[in-house]
Design a protein around this motif. Sequence first.
Motif, PDB file in Angstrom:
ATOM      1  N   ASP A  55       0.832  -1.210   0.000  1.00 50.65           N
ATOM      2  CA  ASP A  55       0.000   0.000   0.000  1.00 50.65           C
ATOM      3  C   ASP A  55       0.865   1.258   0.000  1.00 50.65           C
ATOM      4  N   VAL A  56       1.908   1.243   0.829  1.00 46.77           N
ATOM      5  CA  VAL A  56       2.788   2.404   0.926  1.00 46.77           C
ATOM      6  C   VAL A  56       3.548   2.613  -0.389  1.00 46.77           C
TER       7      VAL A  56
ATOM      8  N   THR B  19       2.084   6.269  -7.155  1.00 44.44           N
ATOM      9  CA  THR B  19       1.015   7.052  -7.769  1.00 44.44           C
ATOM     10  C   THR B  19       1.198   8.542  -7.508  1.00 44.44           C
ATOM     11  N   GLU B  20       1.733   8.872  -6.343  1.00 48.30           N
ATOM     12  CA  GLU B  20       2.003  10.282  -6.038  1.00 48.30           C
ATOM     13  C   GLU B  20       3.088  10.830  -6.958  1.00 48.30           C
ATOM     14  N   LYS B  21       4.105  10.012  -7.196  1.00 44.78           N
ATOM     15  CA  LYS B  21       5.214  10.429  -8.058  1.00 44.78           C
ATOM     16  C   LYS B  21       4.748  10.601  -9.495  1.00 44.78           C
TER      17      LYS B  21
ATOM     18  N   LYS C 131      -9.448   1.162   0.362  1.00 45.98           N
ATOM     19  CA  LYS C 131      -9.400  -0.192   0.897  1.00 45.98           C
ATOM     20  C   LYS C 131      -8.111  -0.495   1.644  1.00 45.98           C
ATOM     21  N   GLY C 132      -7.078   0.321   1.461  1.00 46.66           N
ATOM     22  CA  GLY C 132      -5.792   0.034   2.062  1.00 46.66           C
ATOM     23  C   GLY C 132      -5.516   0.856   3.300  1.00 46.66           C
ATOM     24  N   TYR C 133      -4.401   0.543   3.940  1.00 46.86           N
ATOM     25  CA  TYR C 133      -4.009   1.256   5.158  1.00 46.86           C
ATOM     26  C   TYR C 133      -3.710   2.722   4.879  1.00 46.86           C
ATOM     27  N   VAL C 134      -3.034   3.001   3.768  1.00 45.07           N
ATOM     28  CA  VAL C 134      -2.672   4.381   3.467  1.00 45.07           C
ATOM     29  C   VAL C 134      -3.920   5.233   3.262  1.00 45.07           C
ATOM     30  N   SER C 135      -4.914   4.687   2.570  1.00 43.66           N
ATOM     31  CA  SER C 135      -6.152   5.437   2.328  1.00 43.66           C
ATOM     32  C   SER C 135      -6.867   5.768   3.623  1.00 43.66           C
ATOM     33  N   LEU C 136      -6.787   4.851   4.583  1.00 44.69           N
ATOM     34  CA  LEU C 136      -7.510   5.051   5.830  1.00 44.69           C
ATOM     35  C   LEU C 136      -6.698   5.803   6.878  1.00 44.69           C
ATOM     36  N   TYR C 137      -5.397   5.466   6.993  1.00 45.49           N
ATOM     37  CA  TYR C 137      -4.581   6.008   8.078  1.00 45.49           C
ATOM     38  C   TYR C 137      -3.544   7.038   7.634  1.00 45.49           C
ATOM     39  N   GLY C 138      -3.199   7.046   6.337  1.00 44.40           N
ATOM     40  CA  GLY C 138      -2.138   7.929   5.877  1.00 44.40           C
ATOM     41  C   GLY C 138      -0.778   7.245   5.936  1.00 44.40           C
ATOM     42  N   ILE C 139       0.209   7.869   5.291  1.00 42.07           N
ATOM     43  CA  ILE C 139       1.549   7.279   5.191  1.00 42.07           C
ATOM     44  C   ILE C 139       2.215   7.140   6.557  1.00 42.07           C
TER      45      ILE C 139
END
Length: 339
Positions: A261-262, A268-270, A281-289
């Motif tokens: 996820d990270v 995708t950010e790059k 659905k992932g940890y990054v989407s819910l909690y952030g980096i």
Amino acid sequence: MVFSTVLTSVPNLYLTRKPKDIHIPIRCQSSPSVSISSQSNLTQFDLKAYWATLYAEITQKLEEAIPVKYPDQIYEAMRYSVLAKGAKRAPPVMCVAAYEIFGDNRLAAFPTACALEMVHAASLIHDDLPCMDDAPERRGQPSNHKVFGDDMAILAGDALFPLGFHHIVMHTPPELVPESRLLHVIAEIARTVGSSGMAAGQFLDLKGGNTVDFIQEKKYGAMGECSAVCGGLLAGARDDEIERLRRYGRAVGVLYEVVNDVLLSKLTEKEGTEGQEKKGKGYVSLYGIEKSMEIIEELRSKAKNELDGFEKYGDCVVPLYSFIDYAINRGFNVSDLSQ
């Protein structure tokens, strides 16, 4: 039917070895002079070579286990996903590595290792269907349903699940693994793929909501947990050791996905794009980096702490330690092993 009757009535593919088969030796000791979790032991262990050897051996056994026969298209669809060049073979490799902590003949673990790959491939085929995750690609190639159609993909997945169980029963050497252990292995795999395991994770993934921890544990942690536990069960590990393997495998399975996820988020950010398949659905989407990085460290520590309880087994535990670091650092591309 008594398993022993079945197991001794068919020729076994796992009792013979070709001269060209080579294993990367792991020296096992009952009382190591230094902690096996030390950095020196890990840096001396070549995970890529260990993985490559098992990858080749397991792939060969899978080739033999799924020959093309009537009805041809079902078997071709099964082989397409199981033998995909992009397959990492992580479940079977973890199973064998866990077995080798306690057992001395890895051939005993190969049928179950192959079954885990069949079950894993079946779950991916079904997960990719338009009515599920609707994923167009898997393992570096078009998803099974994109090539063979939804109907044939469903049948291929349906066929792979029982084939895995059949393979364990028919090909595990009875002189190496008592049938009582096989029963526990089969029960473990059935629990993992059922309504309290991976199916539950897929259900919640479809339903949505802030249940990412449970989804990840069931969809990804469950397979890692099952792989490690099956290896221990085959070798006759004690109940407390099985529970350590269970917690270790679950932590590593989720760890690998959180790192994914990270990495996807940073990519995708790059590139200035958006990972639609993982959005929400992932940890990054819910909690952030930042929080996701903390979770990665927590999972890493949890997995290594479980393995510390196996110190008396010496260097046999080193492969499982190295899987943790690989999940984070990705020191080599597993897909290159098929080249």
